[in-house]
Design a protein around this motif. Structure first.
Motif, PDB file in Angstrom:
ATOM      1  N   UNK A  66       0.861  -1.186   0.000  1.00 29.61           N
ATOM      2  CA  UNK A  66       0.000   0.000   0.000  1.00 29.61           C
ATOM      3  C   UNK A  66       0.896   1.234   0.000  1.00 29.61           C
ATOM      4  N   UNK A  67       0.687   2.084  -0.981  1.00 29.66           N
ATOM      5  CA  UNK A  67       1.497   3.296  -1.126  1.00 29.66           C
ATOM      6  C   UNK A  67       0.552   4.481  -1.214  1.00 29.66           C
ATOM      7  N   UNK A  68       0.792   5.464  -0.367  1.00 29.51           N
ATOM      8  CA  UNK A  68      -0.072   6.643  -0.320  1.00 29.51           C
ATOM      9  C   UNK A  68       0.779   7.866  -0.023  1.00 29.51           C
ATOM     10  N   UNK A  69       0.633   8.892  -0.850  1.00 33.62           N
ATOM     11  CA  UNK A  69       1.363  10.141  -0.670  1.00 33.62           C
ATOM     12  C   UNK A  69       2.881   9.923  -0.650  1.00 33.62           C
ATOM     13  N   UNK A  70       3.344   9.183  -1.653  1.00 31.03           N
ATOM     14  CA  UNK A  70       4.777   8.921  -1.847  1.00 31.03           C
ATOM     15  C   UNK A  70       5.121   9.219  -3.301  1.00 31.03           C
ATOM     16  N   UNK A  71       4.923  10.458  -3.715  1.00 29.25           N
ATOM     17  CA  UNK A  71       4.993  10.819  -5.128  1.00 29.25           C
ATOM     18  C   UNK A  71       6.391  10.707  -5.731  1.00 29.25           C
ATOM     19  N   UNK A  72       7.439  10.679  -4.913  1.00 23.06           N
ATOM     20  CA  UNK A  72       8.807  10.566  -5.433  1.00 23.06           C
ATOM     21  C   UNK A  72       9.223   9.110  -5.651  1.00 23.06           C
ATOM     22  N   UNK A  73       8.441   8.157  -5.147  1.00 23.52           N
ATOM     23  CA  UNK A  73       8.750   6.739  -5.320  1.00 23.52           C
ATOM     24  C   UNK A  73       8.327   6.327  -6.728  1.00 23.52           C
ATOM     25  N   UNK A  74       9.313   6.185  -7.618  1.00 24.95           N
ATOM     26  CA  UNK A  74       9.016   5.929  -9.016  1.00 24.95           C
ATOM     27  C   UNK A  74       9.382   4.523  -9.479  1.00 24.95           C
ATOM     28  N   UNK A  75      10.018   3.732  -8.594  1.00 28.28           N
ATOM     29  CA  UNK A  75      10.372   2.355  -8.955  1.00 28.28           C
ATOM     30  C   UNK A  75      10.072   1.442  -7.770  1.00 28.28           C
ATOM     31  N   UNK A  76       9.613   0.256  -8.091  1.00 31.64           N
ATOM     32  CA  UNK A  76       9.382  -0.752  -7.057  1.00 31.64           C
ATOM     33  C   UNK A  76      10.521  -1.758  -7.100  1.00 31.64           C
ATOM     34  N   UNK A  77      10.974  -2.241  -5.941  1.00 32.78           N
ATOM     35  CA  UNK A  77      12.099  -3.182  -5.902  1.00 32.78           C
ATOM     36  C   UNK A  77      11.627  -4.611  -6.158  1.00 32.78           C
ATOM     37  N   UNK A  78      10.992  -4.810  -7.298  1.00 32.97           N
ATOM     38  CA  UNK A  78      10.414  -6.106  -7.607  1.00 32.97           C
ATOM     39  C   UNK A  78      10.893  -6.583  -8.966  1.00 32.97           C
ATOM     40  N   UNK A  79      10.916  -7.892  -9.116  1.00 36.57           N
ATOM     41  CA  UNK A  79      11.137  -8.519 -10.410  1.00 36.57           C
ATOM     42  C   UNK A  79       9.960  -9.460 -10.634  1.00 36.57           C
ATOM     43  N   UNK A  80       9.831  -9.990 -11.816  1.00 36.25           N
ATOM     44  CA  UNK A  80       8.744 -10.933 -12.076  1.00 36.25           C
ATOM     45  C   UNK A  80       8.829 -12.101 -11.088  1.00 36.25           C
TER      46      UNK A  80
END
Length: 121
Positions: A66-80
């Motif tokens: 859940x991400x809320x009011x984190x407008x600078x977070x542009x990448x998720x640390x995930x892979x397929x």
């Protein structure tokens, strides 16, 4: 630091709210899979947050983001591979649209799990 990493290994849920100057959640983590039991991550009111962590190997158990009011977070640390267990990602539609993807397959894999929420008001 080893003691701290050992404690992180047992966490199944992390909530970080209203840390206005936090720019990275897990900094200087040199080991992969340092939160192996983490199922839920909630980030709220972190306007300076740019990164969760450097590695994408720590999220194999993650089911809910859940991400809320984190407008600078542009990448998720995930892979397929590390996003296999994701059941739900929620956040503002505008944030989701701005995310940057290294792998278009990852975006297609996660898209059905995204639930847009408008948190204004």
């Amino acid at each position: 630091m080893d003691g701290t990493l050992h404690e992180l290994a047992n966490l199944d849920s992390i909530m970080i709210h209203k840390c206005r100057n936090l720019s990275q959640v897990f900094k200087n983590t040199s080991t992969n899979n340092f939160v192996p039991m983490l199922e839920s991550l909630e980030l709220y009111g972190l306007p300076a947050l740019e990164e969760i962590c450097k590695t994408d190997e720590s999220w194999k158990s993650l089911k809910e983001l859940r991400v809320r009011e984190c407008s600078m977070l542009l990448k998720l640390p995930l892979s397929v591979q590390s996003a296999d267990n994701i059941q739900s990602i929620s956040g503002e539609q505008n944030w989701w649209n701005k995310l940057q993807w290294d792998d278009e397959n990852l975006k297609m894999h996660l898209q059905p799990h995204f639930k847009p929420h408008d948190y204004r008001g």
